[in-house]
Design an enzyme around this catalytic site. Sequence first.
Site, PDB file in Angstrom:
ATOM      1  N   SER A   1       4.055   2.309   8.196  1.00  0.00           N
ATOM      2  CA  SER A   1       3.787   1.404   7.127  1.00  0.00           C
ATOM      3  C   SER A   1       5.012   0.956   6.397  1.00  0.00           C
ATOM      4  CB  SER A   1       2.918   1.831   5.929  1.00  0.00           C
ATOM      5  OG  SER A   1       1.364   2.030   6.677  1.00  0.00           O
TER       6      SER A   1
ATOM      7  N   HIS B   1       0.838  -1.349  -0.002  1.00  0.00           N
ATOM      8  CA  HIS B   1      -0.118  -0.130  -0.135  1.00  0.00           C
ATOM      9  C   HIS B   1       0.973   1.302   0.088  1.00  0.00           C
ATOM     10  CE1 HIS B   1       0.457  -0.051   4.443  1.00  0.00           C
ATOM     11  NE2 HIS B   1       0.124   1.109   4.096  1.00  0.00           N
TER      12      HIS B   1
ATOM     13  N   ASP C   1      -0.127  -7.733   1.413  1.00  0.00           N
ATOM     14  CA  ASP C   1       0.164  -6.293   1.518  1.00  0.00           C
ATOM     15  C   ASP C   1       1.848  -6.245   1.419  1.00  0.00           C
ATOM     16  OD1 ASP C   1       0.443  -3.573   1.601  1.00  0.00           O
ATOM     17  OD2 ASP C   1      -0.203  -3.391   3.631  1.00  0.00           O
TER      18      ASP C   1
END
Length: 236
Positions: A187, A40, A89
């Site tokens: 992230s 992402h 992811d």
Amino acid sequence: MGGSAAAAESAPYIVSFQQSGVHYCAGSILNANWVLTAAHCLTSKSQVLSSKLIAGSNNVNGAASTTQKRAISSYVIHDLYTGGIAPYDLGLVYTATAFQWTAAVKAINLPSAKVVQTGNADLYGWGSISTTSVPSYPSVLQVAKNIPIISESACVTALGSKGIDVHSTNICTGPLTGGIGICTSDSGGPLVQTQNGKTTLIGIVSWGKVPCGQPNSPSVYVQVSDFISWISANRK
């Protein structure tokens, strides 16, 4: 959030993804040309290809004399990733200019395939340290040490309606009492353990609840051991 300033050169494998000097994601150096991160973080091609990888500095502005900055030449996203907080992811970014190994810039080890991680782990990142919906970003790399890995069932239960988004290829950390965990812009960053005397990348920061640090809000990661063959096949 809930961590403390990391010691210099304690995570020489972490890199900051920055566009126009602004940090937005992290990653881990796998070898001289490849960095592993979250898919992402790579959804905007124009953002990715105009970003810089900043290695070798605990300070997010890259001011250290040990800093190495690299352009991103290309990247690959796991073909089963469908966006958002979906599973799979993870992605790899390639820099044509190899990293130079120093005390401040090193590759991280990968775990054995299919190993289910247990125990405690250490989390590194430059993400928000705020417990409100307004983020607050540290200038120095943060570490939360010895945070507990929790079972998939405990993770699903704690997340309530969001538990449906936890996949068998995820790994979760507590504590479920709150106050410690991933937050915005962590992230892609590393969850690590020492295995066989080596620092090993066991998780890639994927998602969690916002505001960060609430009770019953586990942090959710990609479990790296489930993707060893994918990583080796795509990291040319």
